[in-house]
Structures are given as C-alpha cells and as structure tokens.
Design a protein around this motif. Structure first.
Motif, PDB file in Angstrom:
ATOM      1  N   GLU A  20      43.472  23.135  41.291  1.00  0.00           N
ATOM      2  CA  GLU A  20      44.530  23.748  40.464  1.00  0.00           C
ATOM      3  C   GLU A  20      45.246  24.802  41.286  1.00  0.00           C
ATOM      4  OE1 GLU A  20      43.617  24.922  36.426  1.00  0.00           O
ATOM      5  OE2 GLU A  20      45.076  26.556  36.520  1.00  0.00           O
ATOM      6  N   ASN A  46      49.125  30.253  39.455  1.00  0.00           N
ATOM      7  CA  ASN A  46      49.924  30.213  38.233  1.00  0.00           C
ATOM      8  C   ASN A  46      51.431  30.057  38.450  1.00  0.00           C
ATOM      9  OD1 ASN A  46      47.834  32.612  36.443  1.00  0.00           O
ATOM     10  ND2 ASN A  46      47.573  30.430  36.725  1.00  0.00           N
ATOM     11  N   ASN A 101      46.136  32.576  28.801  1.00  0.00           N
ATOM     12  CA  ASN A 101      45.176  33.688  28.847  1.00  0.00           C
ATOM     13  C   ASN A 101      45.496  34.733  27.788  1.00  0.00           C
ATOM     14  OD1 ASN A 101      45.026  32.376  31.450  1.00  0.00           O
ATOM     15  ND2 ASN A 101      43.496  33.953  31.904  1.00  0.00           N
ATOM     16  N   ASN A 129      46.811  27.355  27.892  1.00  0.00           N
ATOM     17  CA  ASN A 129      45.812  27.737  28.893  1.00  0.00           C
ATOM     18  C   ASN A 129      44.958  28.890  28.386  1.00  0.00           C
ATOM     19  OD1 ASN A 129      45.162  27.488  32.041  1.00  0.00           O
ATOM     20  ND2 ASN A 129      45.074  29.626  31.447  1.00  0.00           N
ATOM     21  N   GLU A 130      43.672  28.634  28.291  1.00  0.00           N
ATOM     22  CA  GLU A 130      42.712  29.652  27.850  1.00  0.00           C
ATOM     23  C   GLU A 130      43.250  30.445  26.662  1.00  0.00           C
ATOM     24  OE1 GLU A 130      41.259  32.091  31.075  1.00  0.00           O
ATOM     25  OE2 GLU A 130      40.110  30.456  31.921  1.00  0.00           O
ATOM     26  N   ASN A 178      41.439  24.147  27.758  1.00  0.00           N
ATOM     27  CA  ASN A 178      40.433  24.810  28.611  1.00  0.00           C
ATOM     28  C   ASN A 178      40.042  26.149  27.983  1.00  0.00           C
ATOM     29  OD1 ASN A 178      42.934  26.049  29.160  1.00  0.00           O
ATOM     30  ND2 ASN A 178      42.314  26.608  31.225  1.00  0.00           N
ATOM     31  N   ASP A 183      36.288  26.684  31.879  1.00  0.00           N
ATOM     32  CA  ASP A 183      36.619  27.220  33.203  1.00  0.00           C
ATOM     33  C   ASP A 183      35.376  27.982  33.642  1.00  0.00           C
ATOM     34  OD1 ASP A 183      39.117  26.149  32.973  1.00  0.00           O
ATOM     35  OD2 ASP A 183      40.096  28.018  32.385  1.00  0.00           O
ATOM     36  N   TYR A 188      33.483  30.201  35.982  1.00  0.00           N
ATOM     37  CA  TYR A 188      33.429  31.174  37.089  1.00  0.00           C
ATOM     38  C   TYR A 188      32.075  31.887  37.115  1.00  0.00           C
ATOM     39  CZ  TYR A 188      38.489  30.617  37.639  1.00  0.00           C
ATOM     40  OH  TYR A 188      39.732  30.107  37.862  1.00  0.00           O
ATOM     41  N   GLU A 219      38.764  24.598  36.232  1.00  0.00           N
ATOM     42  CA  GLU A 219      38.795  25.789  37.086  1.00  0.00           C
ATOM     43  C   GLU A 219      37.365  26.178  37.441  1.00  0.00           C
ATOM     44  OE1 GLU A 219      41.130  29.189  35.877  1.00  0.00           O
ATOM     45  OE2 GLU A 219      42.344  27.932  34.554  1.00  0.00           O
ATOM     46  N   TYR A 227      40.079  26.525  41.274  1.00  0.00           N
ATOM     47  CA  TYR A 227      41.345  27.226  41.016  1.00  0.00           C
ATOM     48  C   TYR A 227      41.840  27.932  42.284  1.00  0.00           C
ATOM     49  CZ  TYR A 227      44.723  30.613  39.422  1.00  0.00           C
ATOM     50  OH  TYR A 227      45.870  31.346  39.287  1.00  0.00           O
ATOM     51  N   GLN A 268      43.078  37.839  37.926  1.00  0.00           N
ATOM     52  CA  GLN A 268      43.350  36.958  39.046  1.00  0.00           C
ATOM     53  C   GLN A 268      42.872  37.573  40.364  1.00  0.00           C
ATOM     54  OE1 GLN A 268      47.541  36.022  39.835  1.00  0.00           O
ATOM     55  NE2 GLN A 268      47.047  34.168  38.736  1.00  0.00           N
ATOM     56  N   ALA A 285      39.114  37.398  40.738  1.00  0.00           N
ATOM     57  CA  ALA A 285      38.615  36.070  41.089  1.00  0.00           C
ATOM     58  C   ALA A 285      38.852  35.804  42.569  1.00  0.00           C
ATOM     59  CB  ALA A 285      39.301  35.014  40.251  1.00  0.00           C
TER      60      ALA A 285
HETATM   61  C1  DGJ Z   1      41.799  31.756  34.482  1.00  0.00           C
HETATM   62  C2  DGJ Z   1      43.171  31.241  34.133  1.00  0.00           C
HETATM   63  O1  DGJ Z   1      43.060  30.107  33.307  1.00  0.00           O
HETATM   64  C3  DGJ Z   1      43.979  30.888  35.363  1.00  0.00           C
HETATM   65  O2  DGJ Z   1      45.261  30.511  34.974  1.00  0.00           O
HETATM   66  C4  DGJ Z   1      44.005  32.056  36.301  1.00  0.00           C
HETATM   67  O3  DGJ Z   1      44.689  33.116  35.718  1.00  0.00           O
HETATM   68  C5  DGJ Z   1      42.588  32.416  36.653  1.00  0.00           C
HETATM   69  N1  DGJ Z   1      41.857  32.786  35.467  1.00  0.00           N
HETATM   70  C6  DGJ Z   1      42.526  33.573  37.646  1.00  0.00           C
HETATM   71  O4  DGJ Z   1      41.222  33.869  37.938  1.00  0.00           O
END
Ligand code: DGJ
Length: 513
Positions: A33, A36, A106, A179-180, A255, A295, A297, A317, A343, A361, A364
């Motif tokens: 991915e 953004n 988000n 998205n989220e 997601n 997603d 992480y 992600e 991601y 962001q 991450a």
């Molecule tokens: C999760 C979001 O879905 C992504 O678009 C991006 O903003 C990432 N976080 C960044 O870590």
C-alpha cells in the motif's frame, strides 16, 4: 458490464479455505500500500513510487482514490486520475485495489471535496466529548448526516460505474470502502441526532439479532457506546458499499484500526470501526462488505490475525520492514488468507520518506526501520509465493498446508504436520533480521516442500507413537525462474534443514523407522 470473474469463494469443504478468484483463477495478493498522498498525482507515482516497487514481485498495489479528486464540484466528475493510475498499472502487469477515501479516513473527513468541507451546515460533524487520554478527531462528519452519506454513496457509485466502463479487464480487483472508520476522541457521537437515537429503543433488526430490548444502554450496558457506534458506521458504510454493488460486483472490504490493548475504550481506538470484537454488528448492518481486514501493526501479529478464525483474511496494512517477509510467508499458509500488503511500500528499500505532520504516520515510519534488506527479504518471499502459489492453492483445498511464525520470546514450537510433529527452533534473534517463519506443503504422502527463514526443523513421532523419522532425500529447490525445481541433493552436513535470514526452499522425502 459486471465483473463476474472476480469473486470471493467460500470454503468448499471443511478443510478448504476462503479464496479470492481473479479472472477465474485462485489469486493471492502479494501487495503493497502506498503512502496516503502518493496516488494523488500520476506524475508523482511515475517518479517516486513505481520505480521503488519494481523488483518486489508484487502482483497488487493498493492506491487511495480521494473523493475530492473525482468530484471537485458537486456532480462534476473527473476520473482522469484513476484512469491514469490504471494505465500505469496495466503497463506493468500489476493489479490494483482502490482505497475509496470518501467520508472517513482514520476517523476524520479530510478527503471530502472542498464544497463538502466548507458547507458544515449541510454536512455536519460529529460532536465529541473527549476523555483525558483521547486523541480527538477534528473534523469527522457525523454518520447521522444523511446528505453526506448519500453524496459519498453517489460518488463511490460513479467511480464503480467508471470502472465497469474503463476496466473490463479487471486491473482493479477490489475496493476498500473508506479507511479505518470510527470516531476518535469520544466514546460516541454526541450530536443531538445521535443522542436521540442512543436514547431510543434499539432498531428492530438489532433487537432481534441480539435478543435485546430498550435503549442502547438498557440493551448493551457497558458496551452500549461501542455497539451503538458500530451500528452507526456499519449502517453508513454498508449503505455506501451496497450502492456500489448495484453497479459493480467487485469485492468490497473495510479495514480496521484495531483495538490496541485489552479493555481499550471506544474513542481511544476509533469507536464504531470494524474491529474483530464487533464484527457481528458489521455483518448485520453491512452485508455488502465481503470481508473485514485488520491493519496489523501490533507486534503480536499471530494473535491479531487469530481473531479472524474462519473468516477471509486480507491484511492491507502492516509494518514495512524485514518482518513483512515473515508475515507474508506465515499468512500464505494461514487458513483463509487472501494476501498481505505492507504500508508505505515505496519506502521499503529506504526510499524518500514523506513527512506529513501526522503523528500516527510518523510513528509508524520511525518504528519500521526501512532498509534495503527489508526490500530484499520481501521481494524474495514474493518470488517464492508467486512460484509456489499454484501448488499451495491446491494444498489449501485438501488441508495440506501449515505455517509457523515466531511469537514473543518463545524459541520453540511443535507443529502438528500430517503424521509428524514438526519441532521448530527459532534462531537467536538479531537486530534487523526477519522473524523466524516457515511454510510447509505436503505434495504427496511423506513428501514436503519447506520454505523457511531463521529456524531449524526436526521431524518427530507424535506423543504415544514410537518411531524415528529419516530423510530418504532432501533436495534444495530453486524458484527464481518462477517454477519450483530441484537443483541438488543435500546430504551429509547439509541434511539438516536449517534456514537463515535468506528464505530457502527444500523438499524433504521422509520415512518412518
Ligand atoms: C493507518 C492508516 O490506515 C493509513 O492510511 C496510514 O495513515 C497509516 N495508519 C500510517 O501509519
């Protein structure tokens, strides 16, 4: 034209898996991915993204498509950008998944067109009551804003209409709807319309599904806000997805920003998002959604995906470092997996990092330690997956695939593989090395293809049985040509499948004595 040859197929037997079919063939998403804003410009993609993902052996790139870019003025649609992105992908034989960045990204509404942003009366926002520890969404349009949901559904449907006309060859294989989603900074929406709904009896379909009655608090007690917000977002996103499905049957998924720790309050994670813990409400209210994607992480990757038992599983992600290769190998053998997509894929090889000022962001990116090694590992794993997929997809139908991923501080694990107990020992963990992972595929009785990194394998009799296993033959396999073939027999000191940082494939023919 309907995209009938792309579909999600449910398990055909107890042993088989959910499978995504593309052009009527089983397809596993070797994805990435982009950042953004990368796909907000076709020129930018050409200069900064496509060159950075070459060599990663991806088959699918995930690209945001922003509502603001396709409907700059009310009812004036411009699909030149998605069209250019499709053209770029076709030139490279790549598939795409479009991430529809509509009303919510988000927990915020930053991708909506300017005319929506400015008209805060028509397109009104959620009202938040932040608790102390909560990061607050600044501009999240309320799910109770019918006009906004209607306009989003209209724009999304037009995008799908465009795809049916411009993309009969299915360059785009799926859509992520929003998205989220969810609301940050407040356990629920406190807009007067939301409060009125919250205090009213739960809707009849919710009452029937959960065998409850009364207001949301009477029906769900401590979980009232979480359930209410799930109902809000699932109903709105479900409505958008359903409108799209009317014109195009491409798979559509959502997601989730997952719950980060046990007992986390809604609003600390986006309240109402499609988290594993509240999928029953999503399934009830959003039947047009084909699957629910986490997603992931969090470091406990296996634990997170373990929450999706029996469900189709695509991870859109995850971190974009050396761990991505281990995750991909593990997921390939994981029941019902559809694929994986780290991601910020354009940065996997240490490419330029975009500084956006977004704390999530940046966090991450800082934790992901981009490096050339990550690109090499992920590229090699994808090469293996591409070569092995025809065999793996057969094996998944008959329960002949197993996989392993190192978890926490545990260094050993026994995996029950066919007649054998396979003892896997992880190597000592070094900095910037992939996690120990293995994929095992039985191709015939007692014949196993084994792909692994950072571990050793031993074949034992299950407890209660008394025999030893031996190798009749152990062969090193090559997959670089796209086909799996034996290159030499391993014997003597080498007859001990030990896997280092570089992913290797061997074929073991075993017998019991
Ligand atoms: C999760 C979001 O879905 C992504 O678009 C991006 O903003 C990432 N976080 C960044 O870590």
């Amino acid at each position: 034209m309907k995209h009938r040859s792309i579909f999600l197929s449910p398990p055909q037997s107890e042993q088989s898996d959910w499978t995504l079919f593309v052009d009527d063939q089983p397809f596993w998403i070797r994805g990435g991915e982009v950042h953004n804003s990368s796909s907000a410009s076709a020129d930018y993609m050409e200069a900064h993204v496509w060159p950075c993902v070459e060599g990663l052996q991806l088959n699918t790139l995930l690209l945001p498509v922003a509502w603001e870019s396709v409907e700059p003025q009310p009812d004036q649609f411009d699909f030149s950008l998605p069209q250019a992105l499709i053209d770029q992908a076709r030139k490279r034989g790549m598939r795409l998944i479009f991430l529809w960045m509509g009303l919510w990204k988000n927990a915020q509404s930053t991708y909506v067109p300017e005319w929506v942003k400015r008209d805060t009366e028509t397109y009104f926002r959620s009202v938040t009551k932040p608790k102390k520890h909560m990061y607050v969404s600044q501009c999240s349009i309320s799910t109770f804003c019918d006009a906004a949901v209607e306009r989003d559904a209209h724009a999304y449907t037009r995008l799908l209409q465009f795809l049916t006309e411009y993309d009969p060859q299915h360059t785009v294989i799926a859509l992520q709807v929003e998205n989220e989603v969810g609301l940050l900074g407040s356990e629920r929406d406190y807009h007067p319309l939301a409060t009125q709904a919250f205090l009213s009896p739960v809707p009849p379909e919710v009452a029937a599904a959960y065998a409850v009655s009364g207001s949301w608090e009477q029906a769900f007690g401590r979980d009232a806000c979480a359930m209410f917000m799930s109902w809000c977002y699932a109903s709105a996103v479900g409505r958008i997805a359903a409108a799209g499905k009317e014109v195009c049957s491409l798979p559509a998924y959502v997601n989730a920003w997952t719950i980060q720790y046990p007992g986390e309050h809604p609003g600390s994670y986006p309240a109402g998002g499609p988290v594993a813990e509240h999928l029953s409400m999503w399934k009830l209210c959003a039947p047009a959604i084909d699957w629910y994607s986490p997603d992931v992480y969090l470091p406990d990757f296996a634990g997170e995906i373990g929450k999706y038992q029996s469900l189709p599983l695509f991870v859109p992600e995850c971190v974009c470092d050396v761990r991505a290769a281990s995750y991909a190998l593990y997921l390939l053998g994981y029941p019902h997996s559809l694929g994986v997509s780290p991601y910020s894929i354009e940065n996997i090889g240490g490419g330029q990092h975009l500084v956006t000022g977004n704390p999530v962001q940046e966090g991450a990116a800082a934790s992901s330690g981009h490096s050339a090694k990550a690109a090499l590992c992920y590229g090699r794993t994808n090469q293996l997956i591409a070569a092995l997929w025809p065999l793996v997809s057969l094996g998944r139908r008959t329960g002949d695939v197993w996989s392993f991923l190192e978890q926490g501080s545990s260094r050993r694990c026994v995996l029950s593989v066919g007649d054998y107990d396979c003892l896997i020992t992880c190597r000592e963990h070094e900095a910037n090395a992939p996690l120990a992972a293995a994929l095992i595929l039985r191709t015939q009785p007692d014949v196993y293809l084994i792909a692994g990194m950072q571990c050793t394998l031993e074949w034992l009799a299950p407890t209660g049985e008394n025999w030893l296993s031996e190798y009749i033959r152990l062969e090193e396999m090559d997959f670089s040509s796209g086909e799996v073939k034996a290159v030499r027999t391993l014997n003597g000191d080498d007859q001990w499948p030990s896997f280092g940082e570089e992913l290797r494939l061997v074929r073991a023919t075993l017998h019991k004595v």
